[in-house]
Design a protein around this motif. Structure first.
Motif, PDB file in Angstrom:
ATOM      1  N   TRP A  83       0.065  13.978  15.982  1.00 59.35           N
ATOM      2  CA  TRP A  83      -0.347  14.754  14.803  1.00 59.35           C
ATOM      3  C   TRP A  83       0.857  15.325  14.069  1.00 59.35           C
ATOM      4  O   TRP A  83       0.887  15.340  12.833  1.00 59.35           O
ATOM      5  N   LEU A  84       1.856  15.791  14.806  1.00 57.07           N
ATOM      6  CA  LEU A  84       3.056  16.320  14.155  1.00 57.07           C
ATOM      7  C   LEU A  84       3.853  15.212  13.481  1.00 57.07           C
ATOM      8  O   LEU A  84       4.436  15.409  12.409  1.00 57.07           O
ATOM      9  N   ARG A  85       3.869  14.039  14.083  1.00 53.35           N
ATOM     10  CA  ARG A  85       4.514  12.888  13.429  1.00 53.35           C
ATOM     11  C   ARG A  85       3.755  12.517  12.154  1.00 53.35           C
ATOM     12  O   ARG A  85       4.354  12.158  11.137  1.00 53.35           O
ATOM     13  N   TYR A  86       2.453  12.598  12.211  1.00 63.67           N
ATOM     14  CA  TYR A  86       1.618  12.319  11.033  1.00 63.67           C
ATOM     15  C   TYR A  86       2.017  13.228   9.871  1.00 63.67           C
ATOM     16  O   TYR A  86       2.135  12.790   8.718  1.00 63.67           O
ATOM     17  N   GLY A 134       4.927  10.237   3.824  1.00 61.84           N
ATOM     18  CA  GLY A 134       5.175  10.883   2.540  1.00 61.84           C
ATOM     19  C   GLY A 134       5.014   9.898   1.407  1.00 61.84           C
ATOM     20  O   GLY A 134       4.535   8.771   1.595  1.00 61.84           O
ATOM     21  N   ASP A 135       5.432  10.308   0.226  1.00 58.08           N
ATOM     22  CA  ASP A 135       5.252   9.477  -0.967  1.00 58.08           C
ATOM     23  C   ASP A 135       5.967   8.131  -0.877  1.00 58.08           C
ATOM     24  O   ASP A 135       5.588   7.181  -1.562  1.00 58.08           O
ATOM     25  N   ASN A 136       7.015   8.058  -0.080  1.00 60.74           N
ATOM     26  CA  ASN A 136       7.770   6.812   0.022  1.00 60.74           C
ATOM     27  C   ASN A 136       7.282   5.918   1.157  1.00 60.74           C
ATOM     28  O   ASN A 136       7.872   4.876   1.434  1.00 60.74           O
ATOM     29  N   MET A 169      -1.196  25.699   5.589  1.00 59.90           N
ATOM     30  CA  MET A 169       0.062  25.002   5.343  1.00 59.90           C
ATOM     31  C   MET A 169       0.872  25.829   4.360  1.00 59.90           C
ATOM     32  O   MET A 169       0.403  26.126   3.258  1.00 59.90           O
ATOM     33  N   GLN A 170       2.067  26.247   4.767  1.00 61.26           N
ATOM     34  CA  GLN A 170       2.945  27.020   3.889  1.00 61.26           C
ATOM     35  C   GLN A 170       4.134  26.148   3.537  1.00 61.26           C
ATOM     36  O   GLN A 170       4.957  25.820   4.388  1.00 61.26           O
ATOM     37  N   MET A 171       4.220  25.760   2.273  1.00 55.97           N
ATOM     38  CA  MET A 171       5.266  24.834   1.852  1.00 55.97           C
ATOM     39  C   MET A 171       6.604  25.525   1.636  1.00 55.97           C
ATOM     40  O   MET A 171       7.660  24.963   1.900  1.00 55.97           O
ATOM     41  N   VAL A 172       6.578  26.753   1.138  1.00 59.63           N
ATOM     42  CA  VAL A 172       7.810  27.507   0.871  1.00 59.63           C
ATOM     43  C   VAL A 172       7.708  28.842   1.589  1.00 59.63           C
ATOM     44  O   VAL A 172       6.810  29.634   1.320  1.00 59.63           O
ATOM     45  N   TRP A 173       8.606  29.102   2.532  1.00 59.37           N
ATOM     46  CA  TRP A 173       8.544  30.316   3.336  1.00 59.37           C
ATOM     47  C   TRP A 173       8.878  31.546   2.504  1.00 59.37           C
ATOM     48  O   TRP A 173       9.818  31.547   1.724  1.00 59.37           O
ATOM     49  N   THR A 174       8.089  32.597   2.702  1.00 58.01           N
ATOM     50  CA  THR A 174       8.373  33.889   2.095  1.00 58.01           C
ATOM     51  C   THR A 174       8.288  34.945   3.197  1.00 58.01           C
ATOM     52  O   THR A 174       7.499  34.799   4.144  1.00 58.01           O
ATOM     53  N   MET A 234       0.840  -1.194   0.000  1.00 58.93           N
ATOM     54  CA  MET A 234       0.000   0.000   0.000  1.00 58.93           C
ATOM     55  C   MET A 234       0.875   1.244   0.000  1.00 58.93           C
ATOM     56  O   MET A 234       1.892   1.297   0.684  1.00 58.93           O
ATOM     57  N   ARG A 235       0.491   2.222  -0.786  1.00 64.95           N
ATOM     58  CA  ARG A 235       1.245   3.473  -0.855  1.00 64.95           C
ATOM     59  C   ARG A 235       0.395   4.613  -0.324  1.00 64.95           C
ATOM     60  O   ARG A 235      -0.813   4.672  -0.575  1.00 64.95           O
ATOM     61  N   TYR A 236       1.044   5.507   0.420  1.00 63.28           N
ATOM     62  CA  TYR A 236       0.354   6.658   0.984  1.00 63.28           C
ATOM     63  C   TYR A 236       0.859   7.945   0.333  1.00 63.28           C
ATOM     64  O   TYR A 236       2.001   8.020  -0.112  1.00 63.28           O
ATOM     65  N   LEU A 237      -0.015   8.948   0.296  1.00 59.95           N
ATOM     66  CA  LEU A 237       0.362  10.258  -0.204  1.00 59.95           C
ATOM     67  C   LEU A 237       0.786  11.148   0.967  1.00 59.95           C
ATOM     68  O   LEU A 237       0.459  10.883   2.122  1.00 59.95           O
ATOM     69  N   ASP A 238       1.493  12.207   0.652  1.00 62.68           N
ATOM     70  CA  ASP A 238       1.967  13.142   1.665  1.00 62.68           C
ATOM     71  C   ASP A 238       0.792  14.004   2.154  1.00 62.68           C
ATOM     72  O   ASP A 238       0.091  14.616   1.348  1.00 62.68           O
ATOM     73  N   PRO A 239       0.559  14.084   3.474  1.00 58.21           N
ATOM     74  CA  PRO A 239      -0.591  14.850   3.975  1.00 58.21           C
ATOM     75  C   PRO A 239      -0.449  16.361   3.846  1.00 58.21           C
ATOM     76  O   PRO A 239      -1.415  17.095   4.070  1.00 58.21           O
ATOM     77  N   LYS A 240       0.737  16.843   3.477  1.00 56.99           N
ATOM     78  CA  LYS A 240       0.956  18.291   3.416  1.00 56.99           C
ATOM     79  C   LYS A 240       0.530  18.904   2.084  1.00 56.99           C
ATOM     80  O   LYS A 240       0.536  20.129   1.941  1.00 56.99           O
ATOM     81  N   ALA A 241       0.203  18.092   1.103  1.00 56.95           N
ATOM     82  CA  ALA A 241      -0.209  18.617  -0.204  1.00 56.95           C
ATOM     83  C   ALA A 241      -1.616  19.195  -0.128  1.00 56.95           C
ATOM     84  O   ALA A 241      -2.400  18.855   0.766  1.00 56.95           O
ATOM     85  N   ASP A 242      -1.942  20.049  -1.074  1.00 56.31           N
ATOM     86  CA  ASP A 242      -3.258  20.689  -1.106  1.00 56.31           C
ATOM     87  C   ASP A 242      -4.381  19.655  -1.098  1.00 56.31           C
ATOM     88  O   ASP A 242      -5.321  19.739  -0.308  1.00 56.31           O
ATOM     89  N   LEU A 243      -4.276  18.678  -1.972  1.00 54.65           N
ATOM     90  CA  LEU A 243      -5.325  17.666  -2.129  1.00 54.65           C
ATOM     91  C   LEU A 243      -5.544  16.877  -0.848  1.00 54.65           C
ATOM     92  O   LEU A 243      -6.681  16.721  -0.380  1.00 54.65           O
ATOM     93  N   THR A 244      -4.487  16.360  -0.271  1.00 49.70           N
ATOM     94  CA  THR A 244      -4.597  15.493   0.902  1.00 49.70           C
ATOM     95  C   THR A 244      -4.938  16.284   2.167  1.00 49.70           C
ATOM     96  O   THR A 244      -5.743  15.829   2.986  1.00 49.70           O
ATOM     97  N   PHE A 245      -4.341  17.441   2.331  1.00 49.51           N
ATOM     98  CA  PHE A 245      -4.603  18.252   3.524  1.00 49.51           C
ATOM     99  C   PHE A 245      -6.085  18.601   3.613  1.00 49.51           C
ATOM    100  O   PHE A 245      -6.706  18.489   4.676  1.00 49.51           O
ATOM    101  N   LYS A 246      -6.650  19.012   2.487  1.00 52.31           N
ATOM    102  CA  LYS A 246      -8.069  19.387   2.493  1.00 52.31           C
ATOM    103  C   LYS A 246      -8.974  18.175   2.636  1.00 52.31           C
ATOM    104  O   LYS A 246     -10.048  18.277   3.225  1.00 52.31           O
ATOM    105  N   ARG A 247      -8.547  17.024   2.128  1.00 50.72           N
ATOM    106  CA  ARG A 247      -9.373  15.828   2.294  1.00 50.72           C
ATOM    107  C   ARG A 247      -9.435  15.428   3.767  1.00 50.72           C
ATOM    108  O   ARG A 247     -10.500  15.046   4.269  1.00 50.72           O
ATOM    109  N   VAL A 248      -8.312  15.496   4.447  1.00 48.42           N
ATOM    110  CA  VAL A 248      -8.276  15.085   5.853  1.00 48.42           C
ATOM    111  C   VAL A 248      -8.948  16.116   6.753  1.00 48.42           C
ATOM    112  O   VAL A 248      -9.854  15.786   7.528  1.00 48.42           O
TER     113      VAL A 248
END
Length: 288
Positions: A175-178, A183-185, A78-83, A1-15
């Motif tokens: 939750w932080l470990r989650y 991730g993708d791997n 969720m901010q993936m790239v800091w500005t 079974m493969r899991y997606l990264d929860p930090k992406a737009d798609l997965t974060f909003k689904r969860v």
């Protein structure tokens, strides 16, 4: 079974955007509630027309917003790239949500606090060592026990999080470990994460088989966009350092020439001769 990264737009909003029980658990675990009575018991998602709009949104930012049964509002981003402007944008959004609570003529005492929880996938406070949890609110400068309740801003630097260095609530650690360990791997999730029913449910939302081909394509495009943005930010930083170094060298060279010109002038040498030796204009030499 493969899991997606929860930090992406798609997965974060689904969860967190489709499962209010998981969002409540997440908020209660990570927000700075001092008293047990402050915890969220019930909540509802804000209708889209009540969500403060952000100009110039980038696809590296995902957000979920809700209100609890006491009227408090919660913004999760969720901010993936800091500005550098991200903190100001967070303050702007939280302030806008605070102001929009009241209609024309309504009393100010109806205003409820707004909590903004911001998960940042970049280290933006390197000078603070291993500290990854940053809580901002309005306090008296000299008497920090005096607080104006209203806006609560929390920033979490995910790359700094290490389970063994965090002594807060157990569920906060999970939750932080989650967010940081899956991730993708990932093909097997640690048993202690799956032992918690809420975390296990959140993990289940990440199974690749639960997404359509179109959704998976959007997921891949999201990470491609993040890679491009990180590359652009890195290139800009390197370019800025190169320009700064060049300017520093030029400034140092000019200061050395001016110092030489002063010495030659003190020795009685004429402006024309000094100009020929240093390249500095005669008018500027006369003003030294």
């Amino acid at each position: 079974m493969r899991y997606l990264d929860p930090k992406a737009d798609l997965t974060f909003k689904r969860v967190f955007g489709e499962h209010i029980d998981l969002l409540i658990s997440f908020l209660n675990a990570l927000l700075p509630f001092d008293n047990p009575g402050d915890c969220i018991v019930e909540a509802e998602y804000l209708p889209s027309e009540l969500v403060p709009q952000t100009p110039l949104r980038k696809n590296s930012i995902v957000d979920v917003r809700c209100r609890d049964n006491r009227g408090r509002q919660f913004i999760v981003e969720m901010q993936m790239v800091w500005t550098p402007e991200f903190q100001q944008r967070v303050l702007f959004n939280a302030s806008k949500a605070y102001v929009r609570q009241l209609g024309s003529g309504e009393a100010y005492e109806l205003l409820q606090p707004v909590y903004s929880l911001n998960l940042v996938n970049t280290v933006f406070e390197p000078g603070l060592g291993d500290e990854f949890y940053h809580y901002y609110r309005m306090v008296h400068v000299e008497h920090t026990d005096r607080v104006i309740d209203g806006l609560h801003l929390v920033f979490i630097e995910l790359p700094k999080f290490k389970p063994q260095s965090y002594s807060a609530k157990r569920l906060a650690i999970l939750w932080l470990r989650y967010l940081t360990e899956i991730g993708d791997n990932t093909s097997t999730v640690p048993a202690d994460l799956m032992a918690d029913p809420q975390i296990s449910k959140a993990v289940g939302q990440l199974e690749e088989s639960a997404f359509t081909e179109a959704q998976l394509l959007g997921y891949e495009k999201f990470w491609d966009a993040i890679s491009v943005e990180r590359t652009l930010v890195g290139s800009a930083e390197r370019r800025g350092k190169e320009i700064g170094l060049k300017e520093g060298i030029e400034k140092g060279r000019r200061e050395a020439l001016l110092a030489t010109a002063r010495k030659l002038k003190a020795m009685g040498l004429g402006a024309a001769a000094i100009a020929g030796a240093t390249g500095i204009g005669e008018d500027e030499i006369n003003k030294l």
